[in-house]
Scaffold this motif. Structure first.
Motif, mmCIF file in Angstrom:
data_model
loop_
_atom_site.group_PDB
_atom_site.id
_atom_site.type_symbol
_atom_site.label_atom_id
_atom_site.label_comp_id
_atom_site.label_asym_id
_atom_site.label_seq_id
_atom_site.Cartn_x
_atom_site.Cartn_y
_atom_site.Cartn_z
ATOM 1 N N ASN A 82 34.440 25.474 -42.907
ATOM 2 C CA ASN A 82 34.765 25.738 -41.506
ATOM 3 C C ASN A 82 33.606 26.257 -40.665
ATOM 4 O O ASN A 82 33.638 26.109 -39.441
ATOM 5 C CB ASN A 82 35.912 26.765 -41.434
ATOM 6 N N ALA A 83 32.613 26.851 -41.290
ATOM 7 C CA ALA A 83 31.474 27.395 -40.537
ATOM 8 C C ALA A 83 30.211 27.308 -41.393
ATOM 9 O O ALA A 83 29.628 28.327 -41.761
ATOM 10 C CB ALA A 83 31.757 28.833 -40.117
ATOM 11 N N PRO A 84 29.776 26.088 -41.721
ATOM 12 C CA PRO A 84 28.624 25.946 -42.615
ATOM 13 C C PRO A 84 27.334 26.495 -42.027
ATOM 14 O O PRO A 84 26.365 26.728 -42.769
ATOM 15 C CB PRO A 84 28.543 24.436 -42.833
ATOM 16 N N HIS A 85 27.306 26.707 -40.720
ATOM 17 C CA HIS A 85 26.096 27.232 -40.078
ATOM 18 C C HIS A 85 25.964 28.745 -40.240
ATOM 19 O O HIS A 85 24.909 29.296 -39.910
ATOM 20 C CB HIS A 85 26.132 26.900 -38.585
ATOM 21 N N VAL A 86 26.998 29.422 -40.745
ATOM 22 C CA VAL A 86 26.967 30.880 -40.904
ATOM 23 C C VAL A 86 26.429 31.226 -42.281
ATOM 24 O O VAL A 86 26.976 30.794 -43.304
ATOM 25 C CB VAL A 86 28.377 31.484 -40.713
ATOM 26 N N GLU A 87 25.364 32.017 -42.318
ATOM 27 C CA GLU A 87 24.758 32.438 -43.584
ATOM 28 C C GLU A 87 25.536 33.612 -44.174
ATOM 29 O O GLU A 87 25.864 34.562 -43.468
ATOM 30 C CB GLU A 87 23.297 32.834 -43.363
ATOM 31 N N VAL A 88 25.825 33.529 -45.468
ATOM 32 C CA VAL A 88 26.536 34.595 -46.169
ATOM 33 C C VAL A 88 25.557 35.271 -47.118
ATOM 34 O O VAL A 88 24.923 34.605 -47.941
ATOM 35 C CB VAL A 88 27.743 34.053 -46.959
ATOM 36 N N THR A 89 25.442 36.590 -47.036
ATOM 37 C CA THR A 89 24.514 37.327 -47.899
ATOM 38 C C THR A 89 25.239 38.502 -48.546
ATOM 39 O O THR A 89 26.353 38.869 -48.163
ATOM 40 C CB THR A 89 23.311 37.855 -47.100
ATOM 41 N N GLY A 90 24.559 39.098 -49.532
ATOM 42 C CA GLY A 90 25.095 40.286 -50.189
ATOM 43 C C GLY A 90 26.283 40.031 -51.076
ATOM 44 O O GLY A 90 27.086 40.940 -51.303
ATOM 45 N N VAL A 91 26.430 38.804 -51.604
ATOM 46 C CA VAL A 91 27.635 38.456 -52.361
ATOM 47 C C VAL A 91 27.433 38.517 -53.864
ATOM 48 O O VAL A 91 28.336 38.160 -54.616
ATOM 49 C CB VAL A 91 28.135 37.048 -51.962
ATOM 50 N N ALA A 92 26.286 38.989 -54.329
ATOM 51 C CA ALA A 92 26.069 39.052 -55.769
ATOM 52 C C ALA A 92 26.828 40.208 -56.410
ATOM 53 O O ALA A 92 27.002 40.236 -57.628
ATOM 54 C CB ALA A 92 24.578 39.187 -56.080
ATOM 55 N N ALA A 93 27.297 41.123 -55.607
ATOM 56 C CA ALA A 93 27.975 42.303 -56.151
ATOM 57 C C ALA A 93 28.851 42.912 -55.065
ATOM 58 O O ALA A 93 28.779 42.530 -53.895
ATOM 59 C CB ALA A 93 26.947 43.330 -56.649
#
Length: 488
Positions: A400-411
């Motif tokens: 739905n929003a491939p242009h949005v970067e997701v970070t901090g998801v390793a933990a």
């Protein structure tokens, strides 16, 4: 009590009394007929239906009208006279006491709690529905059954020995913490630990004697506010993808203490780089200072085994702070400080002679829960659950929003969604309009952070652990609906 009706053919002095049936007394209250009558009369006086000076019917008349035994009515009158609700004088009968003024009707209270959001993606909250009630109850029963009698007396400010012993073992094998039970002080959570360290009449680290406290440029504003209220000045450290840039501490000679989140920088994500972990310990040794290690969600790492605690590198230069707020529930109000040996007595002096915060029974239950393996099983189960939720969040954004970067998801229990400059405020307004509770990254930035060293970043801090499972899909849909389209 003697009935004193007026003489035949004469009018009694004072206000005429109503008959028993006119009093409209409700005798439905429990506790026996006499108690019910007394309750009903008190309420009639309290509400003003029986005004001061009102003459009551003779107890025989009242008993006949209400279908009570005469002695029941007589005893109720006598006791209310003794309590001061009624007065009785020979020849004048029984009246409502002048000082028994009615209590003004209470004004209706306005509701103080606002309705909750339709969708809740705020960070820092574990899935409340996943609390292990059955296993916790079993641990509580075992703990109560085996608890020594002295456990029900005044609490030890250091915490129950049973809990400190199992914590020392658990933290060693799961987080690489080097300690023994005598270096652990139980508290009611991270905020309580900060207050013990810096606030109160006899803090462990008195403000002013240790210089400013170095903190990360992004962090929890509540903690900064707590420190400011205690008179502690905070100095922001720049951060990047490798965590806090601890080399900057060398250029701040007045700083001797640093508060860090090494396992998972809060809120931007990512562990403190290995070289920086070693560097901050070298700095503390050379400066004669301390590192305060906030291990707020160290159990929840998804790409590898949890990163060990910095405390393991030098137990005499690190104060390790942990709690069950993320792993179990913030409702338990249980945490711990693993202290350098020279700070233990100061921490106990700050707490006082008796434990005033953490329940001894909850401590014993947690000790059993950990010792029996229940805590490990719960953490493993929640690690799988939260990892699956994280994956669903990432997948929904890819669609739905491939242009949005997701970070901090390793933990951890939250992710950061990076937004285009100038869009964070409008996205938060749209979220509020659609009943979605979510927080902006700007709220976590230290007000004194250097924009050249740590450029401001706009984004959303999304807590994917918060909603119950049945509400998670709709929360993700609401999140995707308020994200801005890609910049043209």
């Amino acid at each position: 009590m003697t009935d004193t009706p007026g003489a035949p053919g004469t009018r009694p002095t004072g206000p005429a009394h109503p008959t028993g049936s006119d009093l409209h007394l409700d005798l439905s209250a429990g506790g026996g007929r006499r108690a019910a009558l007394m309750t009903a009369l008190r309420e009639a006086i309290r509400s003003g239906r029986l005004a001061p000076g009102t003459r009551l019917p003779p107890y025989r008349t009242l008993a006949a009208d209400l279908g009570l035994a005469r002695n029941t009515a007589a005893e109720a009158y006598a006791e209310l006279v003794a309590e001061g609700w009624l007065t009785a004088r020979q020849g004048s009968g029984t009246t409502v006491a002048e000082r028994a003024a009615p209590t003004p009707a209470a004004r209706p209270r306005r509701p103080t709690k606002r309705p909750g959001p339709l969708h809740d993606l705020r960070q820092g909250r574990p899935d409340a529905a996943a609390f292990p009630r059955t296993a916790w109850l079993a641990a509580a029963r075992r703990a109560l059954t085996t608890a020594p009698s002295e456990a029900f007396g005044p609490g030890d400010p250091q915490g129950r020995r049973e809990l400190r012993a199992v914590l020392a073992d658990y933290l060693a094998r799961s987080r690489g913490v080097r300690t023994d039970p005598d270096r652990i002080v139980v508290c009611s959570g991270f905020a309580h630990a900060l207050r013990l360290l810096f606030d109160g009449a006899d803090p462990v680290l008195p403000p002013g004697s240790n210089g400013p406290l170095a903190v990360e440029a992004y962090g929890l504003g509540f903690h900064r506010g707590l420190l400011a209220a205690a008179g502690v000045a905070t100095r922001p450290l720049p951060i990047d993808e490798n965590g806090a840039r601890v080399a900057e501490l060398e250029h701040q000679p007045d700083v001797r203490t640093a508060l860090l989140t090494p396992a998972h920088q809060f809120p931007t994500g990512g562990p403190l780089h290995a070289a920086r972990r070693a560097a901050v310990i070298d700095w503390a040794r050379g400066r004669g200072g301390l590192v305060l290690e906030d291990d707020y969600d160290g159990e929840f790492r998804y790409d590898r085994q949890p990163v060990g605690a910095v405390q393991g590198l030098d137990p005499e230069r690190v104060v390790y702070l942990g709690s069950v707020s993320k792993s179990l529930s913030p409702a338990l109000r249980l945490g711990w400080m693993v202290l350098p040996d020279h700070l233990v007595d100061r921490a106990l002096a700050a707490k006082g002679e008796r434990e005033g915060w953490a329940s001894a029974l909850d401590q014993l239950t947690l000790a059993d829960f950990i010792d029996s393996g229940g805590y490990d099983r719960h953490v493993r189960r929640m690690r799988r659950s939260y990892r699956e939720r994280r994956d669903r969040l990432v997948a929904a954004l890819e669609v739905n929003a491939p242009h949005v970067e997701v970070t901090g998801v390793a933990a951890g229990l939250h992710a950061v969604l990076r937004l285009e400059a100038g869009t964070e405020r409008s996205v938060l307004k749209a979220a509020a309009y659609h009943g979605l509770a979510v927080e902006g990254l700007a709220d976590y930035r230290h007000p004194a952070a250097d924009p050249a060293a740590t450029p401001p970043t706009e984004g959303l801090v999304v807590g994917y652990a918060t909603p119950p499972e049945h509400a998670y899909a709709s929360a993700l849909a609401a999140l995707c609906a308020i994200l801005p389209p890609p910049a043209s």
